[in-house]
Write an enzyme that holds these catalytic residues in place. Structure first.
Site, PDB file in Angstrom:
ATOM      1  CB  SER A  15      55.565 -38.084 -34.611  1.00  0.00           C
ATOM      2  OG  SER A  15      56.206 -39.339 -34.689  1.00  0.00           O
ATOM      3  CE1 TYR A  17      51.814 -40.389 -38.262  1.00  0.00           C
ATOM      4  CE2 TYR A  17      54.157 -40.313 -37.785  1.00  0.00           C
ATOM      5  CZ  TYR A  17      52.847 -40.364 -37.355  1.00  0.00           C
ATOM      6  OH  TYR A  17      52.583 -40.367 -36.003  1.00  0.00           O
TER       7      TYR A  17
HETATM    8  P1  NAD Z   1      44.461 -43.388 -32.891  1.00  0.00           P
HETATM    9  O1  NAD Z   1      44.206 -44.095 -34.166  1.00  0.00           O
HETATM   10  O2  NAD Z   1      44.265 -44.126 -31.600  1.00  0.00           O
HETATM   11  O3  NAD Z   1      43.585 -42.055 -32.801  1.00  0.00           O
HETATM   12  C1  NAD Z   1      43.452 -41.182 -33.897  1.00  0.00           C
HETATM   13  C2  NAD Z   1      42.292 -40.254 -33.650  1.00  0.00           C
HETATM   14  O4  NAD Z   1      42.190 -39.360 -34.768  1.00  0.00           O
HETATM   15  C3  NAD Z   1      40.951 -40.988 -33.539  1.00  0.00           C
HETATM   16  O5  NAD Z   1      40.164 -40.374 -32.549  1.00  0.00           O
HETATM   17  C4  NAD Z   1      40.339 -40.768 -34.923  1.00  0.00           C
HETATM   18  O6  NAD Z   1      38.922 -40.840 -34.924  1.00  0.00           O
HETATM   19  C5  NAD Z   1      40.841 -39.368 -35.221  1.00  0.00           C
HETATM   20  N1  NAD Z   1      40.776 -39.007 -36.627  1.00  0.00           N
HETATM   21  C6  NAD Z   1      41.402 -39.598 -37.685  1.00  0.00           C
HETATM   22  N2  NAD Z   1      41.027 -39.000 -38.843  1.00  0.00           N
HETATM   23  C7  NAD Z   1      40.164 -37.999 -38.510  1.00  0.00           C
HETATM   24  C8  NAD Z   1      39.434 -37.031 -39.250  1.00  0.00           C
HETATM   25  N3  NAD Z   1      39.480 -36.957 -40.582  1.00  0.00           N
HETATM   26  N4  NAD Z   1      38.635 -36.181 -38.571  1.00  0.00           N
HETATM   27  C9  NAD Z   1      38.542 -36.255 -37.215  1.00  0.00           C
HETATM   28  N5  NAD Z   1      39.211 -37.143 -36.464  1.00  0.00           N
HETATM   29  C10 NAD Z   1      40.007 -38.007 -37.106  1.00  0.00           C
HETATM   30  O7  NAD Z   1      45.949 -42.837 -33.015  1.00  0.00           O
HETATM   31  P2  NAD Z   1      47.002 -42.283 -31.938  1.00  0.00           P
HETATM   32  O8  NAD Z   1      48.154 -43.200 -31.927  1.00  0.00           O
HETATM   33  O9  NAD Z   1      46.331 -41.922 -30.663  1.00  0.00           O
HETATM   34  O10 NAD Z   1      47.499 -40.963 -32.707  1.00  0.00           O
HETATM   35  C11 NAD Z   1      47.138 -39.670 -32.317  1.00  0.00           C
HETATM   36  C12 NAD Z   1      48.185 -38.696 -32.833  1.00  0.00           C
HETATM   37  O11 NAD Z   1      49.442 -38.987 -32.213  1.00  0.00           O
HETATM   38  C13 NAD Z   1      48.423 -38.779 -34.335  1.00  0.00           C
HETATM   39  O12 NAD Z   1      48.592 -37.481 -34.864  1.00  0.00           O
HETATM   40  C14 NAD Z   1      49.717 -39.553 -34.451  1.00  0.00           C
HETATM   41  O13 NAD Z   1      50.416 -39.228 -35.604  1.00  0.00           O
HETATM   42  C15 NAD Z   1      50.437 -39.091 -33.194  1.00  0.00           C
HETATM   43  N6  NAD Z   1      51.491 -39.996 -32.745  1.00  0.00           N
HETATM   44  C16 NAD Z   1      51.198 -41.293 -32.422  1.00  0.00           C
HETATM   45  C17 NAD Z   1      52.228 -42.118 -31.981  1.00  0.00           C
HETATM   46  C18 NAD Z   1      51.986 -43.537 -31.578  1.00  0.00           C
HETATM   47  O14 NAD Z   1      52.975 -44.261 -31.372  1.00  0.00           O
HETATM   48  N7  NAD Z   1      50.757 -43.991 -31.419  1.00  0.00           N
HETATM   49  C19 NAD Z   1      53.534 -41.623 -31.892  1.00  0.00           C
HETATM   50  C20 NAD Z   1      53.779 -40.300 -32.246  1.00  0.00           C
HETATM   51  C21 NAD Z   1      52.746 -39.503 -32.669  1.00  0.00           C
END
Ligand code: NAD
Length: 262
Positions: free
Chosen positions: A144, A157
């Site tokens: 991130s 985080y």
């Molecule tokens: P999201 O909530 O849409 O998806 C998260 C996914 O992780 C889901 O499929 C969920 O089921 C899975 N998950 C959570 N806990 C779990 C567990 N214990 N076992 C198995 N699966 C699990 O979120 P997102 O925004 O797509 O985030 C995905 C990644 O990207 C994360 O690591 C997040 O930190 C990172 N990220 C997101 C953003 C953003 O702006 N959305 C920015 C930077 C980084």
């Protein structure tokens, strides 16, 4: 569009958001896909069928809870057994909790570390023998902008994402003389359920509309004032899997609309 034909990609947290977008983009290049994450069985079945039908690639699903090390071992083994190998790992699963450090629930801290930092370690350690045997592998860690800079109330985080960069670099050094690379992708804001929850909470707390909260969120951090899309992150992952990226290892690539340039 068959740059990754014959390769097997394990994408954690691919039932939603960024992981789903990355899984589809890798599938579009011919990779077989192991999906993982939480969700309703019928919805997950729909995702599996959609990817298999649209991209004509084998697709499996394993619902391993990544906070459980024994389930992670099973996830990697199932990938090899069902799809024939494990060539590309996308460590993506994660979630957010926002609180001042003195109010941060310790059990929430442990849960976040187990999914966002310890799970990638277990996945990589279980997959490494196969990658070394094949002398080819791509480890792509979805960190991130918070892997490079901090925000208040996100101590866990930010710690996990900074930790992911360090872990990824160390693995890169261990594999530098092989055909395996290890890198991080550092996205800025992407409009997924993880961020929508924060926008909804801000709107409620400040008594403003969801649209206004969305504009405020982008304006505060992301100079482009546009969300990054899961498909753009998928495109970057495909590039990191390409031959052109064979010497890119131990680094991070930002895709953040200018967030960390400030
Ligand atoms: P999201 O909530 O849409 O998806 C998260 C996914 O992780 C889901 O499929 C969920 O089921 C899975 N998950 C959570 N806990 C779990 C567990 N214990 N076992 C198995 N699966 C699990 O979120 P997102 O925004 O797509 O985030 C995905 C990644 O990207 C994360 O690591 C997040 O930190 C990172 N990220 C997101 C953003 C953003 O702006 N959305 C920015 C930077 C980084």
């Amino acid at each position: 569009m068959s740059q990754l034909k014959g390769k097997v990609a394990l994408v954690t947290g691919s039932t939603s958001g960024i992981g789903l977008g990355v899984a589809k983009t890798l599938a579009a290049q011919g990779a077989s896909i192991m999906l993982n994450g939480f969700g309703e069985a019928a919805v997950i079945d729909g995702i599996k069928t959609e990817i298999a039908d649209e991209y004509k690639v084998p697709v499996s699903f394993n619902g391993a809870d990544l906070s459980k090390p024994e389930q992670i071992k099973n996830l990697v083994e199932a990938t090899v057994k069902e799809l024939g190998s494990v060539d590309i790992i996308v460590n993506n699963a994660g979630f957010q909790h926002v609180d001042l450090v003195e109010d941060f629930p310790p059990e929430k801290w442990d849960a976040m570390v187990s999914v966002m930092l310890t799970a990638p370690f277990h996945i990589v350690r279980h997959a490494m023998p196969t990658m070394k045997k094949n002398n080819w592998g791509r480890i792509i860690n979805i960190a991130s902008a918070h892997g490079k800079v901090a925000s208040a109330k996100k101590s866990c985080y930010v710690a996990c994402k900074h930790g992911m960069l360090g872990f990824s670099k160390s693995v890169a050094l261990e594999t530098a003389e092989t055909g395996i690379t290890s890198n991080c992708i550092c996205p800025g804001w992407v409009l997924t359920p993880l961020v929508q929850n924060q926008i909804d909470a801000n709107a409620k707390n400040k008594g403003i509309s969801v649209k206004q909260a969305e504009v405020e969120l982008l304006s505060e951090k992301q100079p482009s004032k546009q969300f990054v899309t899961p498909e753009q992150i998928g495109g970057l992952a495909v590039f990191l899997c390409s031959d052109a990226a064979a010497q890119i290892t131990g680094t991070e690539v930002s895709i953040d609309g200018g967030w960390t340039a400030q």
